[in-house]
Design a protein around this motif. Structure first.
Motif, PDB file in Angstrom:
ATOM      1  N   CYS A  72       0.844  -1.195   0.000  1.00  0.00           N
ATOM      2  CA  CYS A  72       0.000   0.000   0.000  1.00  0.00           C
ATOM      3  C   CYS A  72       0.878   1.244   0.000  1.00  0.00           C
ATOM      4  O   CYS A  72       1.827   1.338   0.779  1.00  0.00           O
ATOM      5  N   GLY A  74      -0.868   4.302  -0.235  1.00  0.00           N
ATOM      6  CA  GLY A  74      -1.842   5.350   0.036  1.00  0.00           C
ATOM      7  C   GLY A  74      -1.958   5.764   1.485  1.00  0.00           C
ATOM      8  O   GLY A  74      -2.536   6.808   1.788  1.00  0.00           O
ATOM      9  N   LEU A  84      -1.737  -4.803   0.000  1.00  0.00           N
ATOM     10  CA  LEU A  84      -3.123  -4.777  -0.452  1.00  0.00           C
ATOM     11  C   LEU A  84      -3.548  -6.226  -0.625  1.00  0.00           C
ATOM     12  O   LEU A  84      -2.707  -7.116  -0.743  1.00  0.00           O
ATOM     13  N   CYS A  99      -6.890  -1.977   0.753  1.00  0.00           N
ATOM     14  CA  CYS A  99      -5.870  -1.739   1.765  1.00  0.00           C
ATOM     15  C   CYS A  99      -6.151  -2.628   2.975  1.00  0.00           C
ATOM     16  O   CYS A  99      -7.272  -2.638   3.495  1.00  0.00           O
ATOM     17  N   VAL A 106      -8.580   0.388  -3.293  1.00  0.00           N
ATOM     18  CA  VAL A 106      -7.490   1.177  -3.867  1.00  0.00           C
ATOM     19  C   VAL A 106      -7.611   1.240  -5.386  1.00  0.00           C
ATOM     20  O   VAL A 106      -7.476   2.301  -5.975  1.00  0.00           O
ATOM     21  N   ALA A 115      -3.712   4.322  -9.479  1.00  0.00           N
ATOM     22  CA  ALA A 115      -3.884   4.597  -8.053  1.00  0.00           C
ATOM     23  C   ALA A 115      -2.566   5.014  -7.395  1.00  0.00           C
ATOM     24  O   ALA A 115      -2.554   5.383  -6.240  1.00  0.00           O
TER      25      ALA A 115
END
Length: 116
Positions: A72, A74, A84, A99, A106, A115
């Motif tokens: 991940c 993010g 993820l 996530c 995501v 993304a």
């Protein structure tokens, strides 16, 4: 069998999006394709699940080799490193990356580049 080629392309795109399209990962993808081709031939009604299952197979193979994919990107930098995972758990239909920490979607499988 077009679905198998689509599955391969989507997983490869996500490997490339996260800089993981290296020989070990591509070999894992090819091994997963062989296994899932046989699986799809045995259960034609399960074709909608193939792409997500291939992604899970590659993810598992990389974990066995000590690699996390996809990680991940993010979450805040102070969050622990986490992967993820594909949802729905059986891989389809319409598999997407979620996530592990926030349970937020995501990207759809094959769209991690958008993304990032």
């Amino acid at each position: 069998m077009d679905l198998l080629f689509d599955s391969r392309a989507r997983v490869l795109a996500d490997l490339q999006a996260r800089g993981m399209a290296l020989p070990a990962a591509v070999s894992a993808l090819e091994e997963a394709m062989v296994a899932r081709r046989w699986w799809a031939e045995q259960w034609p009604d399960g074709e909608a699940y193939v792409a997500g299952l291939v992604a899970q197979d590659v993810q598992d193979a990389l974990i066995d080799r000590g690699e996390r994919w996809p990680v991940c990107v993010g979450c805040p930098p102070e969050a622990p490193l986490h992967p993820l995972h594909i949802t729905p758990e059986l891989g389809g239909p319409d598999p997407h990356w979620v996530c592990e920490e926030t349970s937020q979607v995501v990207a759809r499988l094959g769209e991690l580049a958008a993304a990032s």
